[in-house]
Write a protein that holds these residues in place. Sequence first.
Motif, mmCIF file in Angstrom:
data_model
loop_
_atom_site.group_PDB
_atom_site.id
_atom_site.type_symbol
_atom_site.label_atom_id
_atom_site.label_comp_id
_atom_site.label_asym_id
_atom_site.label_seq_id
_atom_site.Cartn_x
_atom_site.Cartn_y
_atom_site.Cartn_z
ATOM 1 N N ILE A 196 -2.196 -10.472 6.490
ATOM 2 C CA ILE A 196 -1.566 -9.259 5.950
ATOM 3 C C ILE A 196 -2.080 -8.034 6.705
ATOM 4 O O ILE A 196 -1.299 -7.174 7.114
ATOM 5 C CB ILE A 196 -1.827 -9.124 4.434
ATOM 6 N N ASP A 197 -3.389 -7.956 6.879
ATOM 7 C CA ASP A 197 -3.955 -6.819 7.618
ATOM 8 C C ASP A 197 -3.361 -6.728 9.015
ATOM 9 O O ASP A 197 -2.992 -5.644 9.482
ATOM 10 C CB ASP A 197 -5.478 -6.947 7.706
ATOM 11 N N THR A 198 -3.260 -7.865 9.687
ATOM 12 C CA THR A 198 -2.722 -7.893 11.046
ATOM 13 C C THR A 198 -1.274 -7.428 11.081
ATOM 14 O O THR A 198 -0.898 -6.583 11.891
ATOM 15 C CB THR A 198 -2.834 -9.315 11.638
ATOM 16 N N VAL A 199 -0.457 -7.975 10.193
ATOM 17 C CA VAL A 199 0.970 -7.629 10.168
ATOM 18 C C VAL A 199 1.158 -6.153 9.867
ATOM 19 O O VAL A 199 1.869 -5.448 10.595
ATOM 20 C CB VAL A 199 1.745 -8.504 9.144
ATOM 21 N N ALA B 69 6.237 -13.542 5.039
ATOM 22 C CA ALA B 69 6.838 -14.673 4.329
ATOM 23 C C ALA B 69 7.663 -15.597 5.218
ATOM 24 O O ALA B 69 7.638 -16.806 5.042
ATOM 25 C CB ALA B 69 7.703 -14.153 3.179
ATOM 26 N N TYR B 70 8.385 -15.024 6.183
ATOM 27 C CA TYR B 70 9.337 -15.829 6.950
ATOM 28 C C TYR B 70 9.089 -15.812 8.462
ATOM 29 O O TYR B 70 9.816 -16.461 9.217
ATOM 30 C CB TYR B 70 10.771 -15.332 6.694
ATOM 31 N N GLY B 71 8.111 -15.054 8.905
ATOM 32 C CA GLY B 71 7.821 -15.019 10.329
ATOM 33 C C GLY B 71 8.772 -14.165 11.137
ATOM 34 O O GLY B 71 8.829 -14.263 12.349
ATOM 35 N N VAL B 72 9.545 -13.303 10.468
ATOM 36 C CA VAL B 72 10.527 -12.473 11.160
ATOM 37 C C VAL B 72 10.280 -11.018 10.804
ATOM 38 O O VAL B 72 10.147 -10.671 9.643
ATOM 39 C CB VAL B 72 11.969 -12.865 10.736
ATOM 40 N N ASP C 50 13.081 5.602 1.582
ATOM 41 C CA ASP C 50 13.845 4.582 2.294
ATOM 42 C C ASP C 50 13.049 4.028 3.474
ATOM 43 O O ASP C 50 13.005 2.815 3.686
ATOM 44 C CB ASP C 50 15.174 5.169 2.772
ATOM 45 N N ILE C 51 12.402 4.890 4.220
ATOM 46 C CA ILE C 51 11.632 4.452 5.387
ATOM 47 C C ILE C 51 10.476 3.555 4.979
ATOM 48 O O ILE C 51 10.262 2.479 5.546
ATOM 49 C CB ILE C 51 11.129 5.665 6.193
ATOM 50 N N TYR D 201 9.870 -0.400 5.782
ATOM 51 C CA TYR D 201 8.619 -0.830 6.408
ATOM 52 C C TYR D 201 7.979 -1.954 5.599
ATOM 53 O O TYR D 201 7.588 -2.988 6.144
ATOM 54 C CB TYR D 201 7.664 0.351 6.550
ATOM 55 N N PHE D 202 7.887 -1.744 4.304
ATOM 56 C CA PHE D 202 7.265 -2.754 3.451
ATOM 57 C C PHE D 202 8.065 -4.055 3.459
ATOM 58 O O PHE D 202 7.510 -5.136 3.624
ATOM 59 C CB PHE D 202 7.118 -2.242 2.014
ATOM 60 N N MET D 203 9.392 -3.956 3.269
ATOM 61 C CA MET D 203 10.217 -5.171 3.211
ATOM 62 C C MET D 203 10.218 -5.909 4.545
ATOM 63 O O MET D 203 10.164 -7.144 4.570
ATOM 64 C CB MET D 203 11.646 -4.836 2.773
ATOM 65 N N ASP D 204 10.271 -5.188 5.643
ATOM 66 C CA ASP D 204 10.232 -5.844 6.944
ATOM 67 C C ASP D 204 8.864 -6.486 7.195
ATOM 68 O O ASP D 204 8.785 -7.576 7.762
ATOM 69 C CB ASP D 204 10.579 -4.861 8.052
ATOM 70 N N SER D 205 7.801 -5.825 6.780
ATOM 71 C CA SER D 205 6.464 -6.411 6.926
ATOM 72 C C SER D 205 6.337 -7.650 6.052
ATOM 73 O O SER D 205 5.785 -8.670 6.473
ATOM 74 C CB SER D 205 5.382 -5.390 6.560
ATOM 75 N N PHE D 206 6.858 -7.582 4.856
ATOM 76 C CA PHE D 206 6.835 -8.749 3.974
ATOM 77 C C PHE D 206 7.657 -9.888 4.580
ATOM 78 O O PHE D 206 7.274 -11.052 4.501
ATOM 79 C CB PHE D 206 7.365 -8.394 2.582
#
Length: 191
Positions: free
Chosen positions: A141-144, A183-186, A169-170, A174-179
């Motif tokens: 998590i820290d790395t991502v 979670a999915y490697g993307v 929105d930004i 950011y949070f959803m893309d990091s998650f």
Amino acid sequence: MCAGAVLYWKYKDDPIGAIKVDKNVKRTSFHLPIIGSLLAMVQDIDNSIDLLSQELNSPHFERALVLAVPFSEPRIMIHDPQSIEYITNTNFENYVKGTFTNSRMQDVLGNGIFNSDGHQWYTQRKLTAKIMTNRNFKLYIDTVFTDNISILLLVLKDLAQNVPVDMHDIFQRYFMDSFGKIAYGVFTFSF
């Protein structure tokens, strides 16, 4: 008249074609013999989540509630912490997701740990437990989030042109893309 009475008696607790559930577990307040909860769910389809929420928050709700419709697997709804612990931890093997959930979630979850049952789930859980220790998870998590913050800063720099910016929105993106990366490697920081 006799055939109707037989149907009524046979299917008063569980609708026709549905898997039987212990009669001691309460049915929804809008449950009807033969058709179960189908009529209420169809009549109020746009508000079905609200309807179920009202049932779960009713003062008459105890530990579990059955939502059943004809020719389908019943849904047993709970929100009691002890029942959740019992199902998700203490006695997990006896509670399967079933074909209804598996078939509908296949495109999103595949045959992964969140959409499998039995031996397949157990095998995946054992593998995941070795990989996803608290230490490894925190490091990942820290790395991502650290890697992705540089992208966020570039986006914010590009947007800083004395124009209004929707920061909510930004940060949500950011949070959803990091998650998504966790979670999915993307990771796709999309604007």
